[in-house]
Write a protein that holds these residues in place. Structure first.
Motif: not given
Length: 159
Positions: A126-138
């Motif tokens: 989750i942290k890696d995806v969020a760090k690169w601007g990915g949508d983790v909201s689901p």
């Protein structure tokens, strides 16, 4: 007792907490204080996030601990640790921990398979995806997604 670092809490964690809350009169979500590891969120922030997302469960409380889990279990009067398992690779490590906990203090471990919807989730991913601007909201509660976006925004120390 459901232990972990919860940095941050995910929907997979919440699934295990929810299911545990239906099995036990009281569930203690135990946030590990690991002084040798720098988390994205402070222990206090993780406690706040967990308390926010678990407030709908009257039999769940959130605490922090350091040291041995079995010592914390003893101090809390907890006889069972609930651990979510995502894959066979989780089982190898968790089985060793469970056997050690039983040998040290007679604390039993209940392995709960993760709902397949969340089997790929981890706080690190989750942290890696969020760090690169990915949508983790689901994959995380709304408040956690907001805090991740704030913490990892461009121009912030972690962004």
């Amino acid at each position: 007792m459901s232990p972990g670092s919860f940095d941050p809490v995910t929907n997979g964690h919440l699934d295990i907490i929810d299911r545990s809350s239906r099995l036990y009169d009281e569930v203690i979500v135990a946030v590990l204080i690991n002084t040798s590891k720098q988390g994205l969120f402070t222990v206090e922030e993780r406690l706040d996030m967990l308390r926010e997302v678990t407030r709908i469960y009257p039999n769940v409380r959130v605490e922090s601990f350091h040291g041995l889990l079995v010592d914390f279990c003893r101090a809390q009067g907890a006889a069972v640790v609930v651990k979510g398992l995502r894959a066979v690779s989780d089982f190898d490590y968790e089985l060793q921990m469970a056997q050690m906990n039983t040998g040290l203090a007679g604390v039993e471990t209940l392995f709960m398979p993760t709902n397949p919807l969340y089997s790929f989730l981890s706080s690190s991913l989750i942290k890696d995806v969020a760090k690169w601007g990915g949508d983790v909201s689901p994959h995380v509660p709304e408040g956690v997604a907001r805090r991740l976006a704030e913490r990892l925004a461009p121009g912030t120390p972690n962004g």
